[in-house]
Write a protein that holds these residues in place. Sequence first.
Motif, PDB file in Angstrom:
ATOM      1  N   MET A   1      36.856 -36.890 -24.800  1.00  0.00           N
ATOM      2  CA  MET A   1      37.665 -37.915 -25.461  1.00  0.00           C
ATOM      3  C   MET A   1      36.875 -38.432 -26.657  1.00  0.00           C
ATOM      4  O   MET A   1      35.770 -38.964 -26.498  1.00  0.00           O
ATOM      5  CB  MET A   1      37.989 -39.049 -24.489  1.00  0.00           C
ATOM      6  N   ILE A   2      37.452 -38.277 -27.846  1.00  0.00           N
ATOM      7  CA  ILE A   2      36.753 -38.615 -29.089  1.00  0.00           C
ATOM      8  C   ILE A   2      37.655 -39.508 -29.940  1.00  0.00           C
ATOM      9  O   ILE A   2      38.482 -39.008 -30.710  1.00  0.00           O
ATOM     10  CB  ILE A   2      36.364 -37.339 -29.867  1.00  0.00           C
ATOM     11  N   PRO A   3      37.521 -40.827 -29.833  1.00  0.00           N
ATOM     12  CA  PRO A   3      38.374 -41.721 -30.621  1.00  0.00           C
ATOM     13  C   PRO A   3      38.126 -41.636 -32.134  1.00  0.00           C
ATOM     14  O   PRO A   3      39.046 -41.876 -32.923  1.00  0.00           O
ATOM     15  CB  PRO A   3      38.012 -43.113 -30.088  1.00  0.00           C
ATOM     16  N   ASN A   4      36.892 -41.329 -32.546  1.00  0.00           N
ATOM     17  CA  ASN A   4      36.575 -41.268 -33.964  1.00  0.00           C
ATOM     18  C   ASN A   4      37.238 -40.038 -34.591  1.00  0.00           C
ATOM     19  O   ASN A   4      36.881 -38.900 -34.292  1.00  0.00           O
ATOM     20  CB  ASN A   4      35.054 -41.214 -34.155  1.00  0.00           C
ATOM     21  N   LYS A   5      38.201 -40.276 -35.463  1.00  0.00           N
ATOM     22  CA  LYS A   5      39.031 -39.200 -36.016  1.00  0.00           C
ATOM     23  C   LYS A   5      38.205 -38.166 -36.780  1.00  0.00           C
ATOM     24  O   LYS A   5      38.400 -36.952 -36.615  1.00  0.00           O
ATOM     25  CB  LYS A   5      40.102 -39.789 -36.928  1.00  0.00           C
ATOM     26  N   GLU A   6      37.281 -38.631 -37.609  1.00  0.00           N
ATOM     27  CA  GLU A   6      36.468 -37.704 -38.394  1.00  0.00           C
ATOM     28  C   GLU A   6      35.627 -36.807 -37.498  1.00  0.00           C
ATOM     29  O   GLU A   6      35.557 -35.586 -37.694  1.00  0.00           O
ATOM     30  CB  GLU A   6      35.571 -38.492 -39.352  1.00  0.00           C
ATOM     31  N   LEU A   7      34.989 -37.410 -36.501  1.00  0.00           N
ATOM     32  CA  LEU A   7      34.182 -36.612 -35.565  1.00  0.00           C
ATOM     33  C   LEU A   7      35.064 -35.654 -34.786  1.00  0.00           C
ATOM     34  O   LEU A   7      34.699 -34.484 -34.589  1.00  0.00           O
ATOM     35  CB  LEU A   7      33.418 -37.531 -34.602  1.00  0.00           C
ATOM     36  N   ARG A   8      36.212 -36.129 -34.326  1.00  0.00           N
ATOM     37  CA  ARG A   8      37.106 -35.276 -33.523  1.00  0.00           C
ATOM     38  C   ARG A   8      37.553 -34.046 -34.319  1.00  0.00           C
ATOM     39  O   ARG A   8      37.546 -32.917 -33.806  1.00  0.00           O
ATOM     40  CB  ARG A   8      38.312 -36.084 -33.058  1.00  0.00           C
ATOM     41  N   GLU A   9      37.933 -34.257 -35.570  1.00  0.00           N
ATOM     42  CA  GLU A   9      38.390 -33.133 -36.389  1.00  0.00           C
ATOM     43  C   GLU A   9      37.255 -32.146 -36.652  1.00  0.00           C
ATOM     44  O   GLU A   9      37.467 -30.923 -36.637  1.00  0.00           O
ATOM     45  CB  GLU A   9      38.967 -33.653 -37.700  1.00  0.00           C
ATOM     46  N   THR A  10      36.059 -32.659 -36.871  1.00  0.00           N
ATOM     47  CA  THR A  10      34.900 -31.779 -37.077  1.00  0.00           C
ATOM     48  C   THR A  10      34.587 -31.007 -35.806  1.00  0.00           C
ATOM     49  O   THR A  10      34.303 -29.795 -35.849  1.00  0.00           O
ATOM     50  CB  THR A  10      33.667 -32.606 -37.504  1.00  0.00           C
ATOM     51  N   TYR A  11      34.640 -31.709 -34.654  1.00  0.00           N
ATOM     52  CA  TYR A  11      34.383 -31.051 -33.367  1.00  0.00           C
ATOM     53  C   TYR A  11      35.397 -29.931 -33.118  1.00  0.00           C
ATOM     54  O   TYR A  11      35.023 -28.805 -32.755  1.00  0.00           O
ATOM     55  CB  TYR A  11      34.449 -32.072 -32.226  1.00  0.00           C
ATOM     56  N   GLU A  12      36.674 -30.212 -33.336  1.00  0.00           N
ATOM     57  CA  GLU A  12      37.707 -29.215 -33.053  1.00  0.00           C
ATOM     58  C   GLU A  12      37.627 -28.030 -34.008  1.00  0.00           C
ATOM     59  O   GLU A  12      37.922 -26.893 -33.618  1.00  0.00           O
ATOM     60  CB  GLU A  12      39.081 -29.881 -33.069  1.00  0.00           C
ATOM     61  N   ALA A  13      37.198 -28.271 -35.243  1.00  0.00           N
ATOM     62  CA  ALA A  13      36.986 -27.169 -36.181  1.00  0.00           C
ATOM     63  C   ALA A  13      35.841 -26.274 -35.708  1.00  0.00           C
ATOM     64  O   ALA A  13      35.923 -25.040 -35.783  1.00  0.00           O
ATOM     65  CB  ALA A  13      36.704 -27.715 -37.576  1.00  0.00           C
TER      66      ALA A  13
ATOM     67  N   LEU B   1      36.988 -24.191 -32.748  1.00  0.00           N
ATOM     68  CA  LEU B   1      37.800 -23.075 -33.222  1.00  0.00           C
ATOM     69  C   LEU B   1      36.925 -21.977 -33.805  1.00  0.00           C
ATOM     70  O   LEU B   1      37.138 -20.783 -33.544  1.00  0.00           O
ATOM     71  CB  LEU B   1      38.794 -23.582 -34.270  1.00  0.00           C
ATOM     72  N   SER B   2      35.895 -22.369 -34.559  1.00  0.00           N
ATOM     73  CA  SER B   2      35.030 -21.370 -35.191  1.00  0.00           C
ATOM     74  C   SER B   2      34.239 -20.561 -34.173  1.00  0.00           C
ATOM     75  O   SER B   2      33.869 -19.414 -34.428  1.00  0.00           O
ATOM     76  CB  SER B   2      34.071 -22.049 -36.174  1.00  0.00           C
ATOM     77  N   PHE B   3      33.972 -21.147 -33.001  1.00  0.00           N
ATOM     78  CA  PHE B   3      33.271 -20.444 -31.928  1.00  0.00           C
ATOM     79  C   PHE B   3      34.225 -19.678 -31.012  1.00  0.00           C
ATOM     80  O   PHE B   3      33.789 -19.048 -30.049  1.00  0.00           O
ATOM     81  CB  PHE B   3      32.458 -21.433 -31.083  1.00  0.00           C
ATOM     82  N   GLY B   4      35.511 -19.729 -31.293  1.00  0.00           N
ATOM     83  CA  GLY B   4      36.494 -19.038 -30.453  1.00  0.00           C
ATOM     84  C   GLY B   4      36.654 -19.653 -29.082  1.00  0.00           C
ATOM     85  O   GLY B   4      36.970 -18.955 -28.112  1.00  0.00           O
TER      86      GLY B   4
END
Length: 393
Positions: free
Chosen positions: A242-254, A257-260
């Motif tokens: 659970m990542i409330p910080n939007k910037e961190l969450r988007e970076t984490y999800e990217a 995705l890059s690691f498959g």
Amino acid sequence: MNWNDCVERHNTHSVKWSFSDEEIIPMCIADMDFQVSEAITEAMKDKAKHGIYGYTTFSERYFHNIQMWWEKRHGLKVDKEWISFSPGIIPGMNILLGILTEPGDGVIVQDPVYYPFYSTIENHGCTVMKNTLTYEEGIYSMDFEDLESKAKDPKTKVLILCSPHNPVGRVWTRQELERVAEICLEHDVWVISDEMHGDLVFEGTVHHPIFSIDEKLQQRSILCAAPSKTFNIAGLQTSILMIPNKELRETYEAKLLSFGLSRPNAFGVEGTIAAYEQGEPWLNDLLMYLEENLRFAVNYLKENIPSVKPVVPEATHLIWLDCSDLGMEHEELFEFFLVEAKIKFDEGYKFGPSGSKFVRMNIACPRERLNLALRRMDEAVLRKRVEDRASSV
């Protein structure tokens, strides 16, 4: 559910039970020797019968049940947008540390603590900063003076909080967590809160999710959770960040995705939904059985093996055993129980230097097996006492 049923786990690809010597009783690795709830079993059967196990995604039902679970069990309102996926907590932490730190930065842990934290930190060239828990009269507590001292260091970027704590079994009070929040906010330290055992809290104790402590901390913290420890489905590899910080969450999800790693196991999604949607009665029964096992083990040790002192946990299905009086530590202590009692515990020294005279015992097993393990411990310690007396004559 028959909690006393000794289900055979040899030759089932179980890490915990993968020993050539079948005499050994594994009381290690935090999975349980209990079959899962019928709801999860039926969900697995239905998915298997469907016969197609293609690429899988998440449904509204999946998110809804996670939200409902945390609100009902812990009083925490979780925004759907906060919820991200990881195949496990440690992979997720590795990605987070790759985002939040640079080589040479400091990451605080409160040892003795779950040992994969150490390698996770070192993977990123960071320094492990040990805020060692104080241990007095069988009780662990936080050293806030030391925590603040380490948080003040400009190189310190993250605190990995274990809540409830593994292996010592503490459920941190609201007051303790408020002080943690105060220190971390004041010194711009991120908090990664491992709350994997948050559902396995014993009666009379309340688990406080990190997000419930201070709203300001929500933007500087990540809550790691999963149904795996609660419902014994670690093999389905479906964890929740659970990542409330939007910037961190988007970076984490990217990064994910890059690691498959962004697509879940087909059975993991179904298992998570079934667990949170229908598994509560099973969990309530489990907690009663675990508390009975805990009382049984603690009483047995106090009455028969006083040289092994249990640190009585407030949560988890684990007991941290203080073996200082046996006069052994490190590998010798682990080998003593493995060879002389045919029991495999988790080695205490792996959790940090302060754990060198401890072992960790998993009591999530049928009472018959627990009783057998305790009797073997008793016999091994008695033999050692006799041998020590003989050698001193």
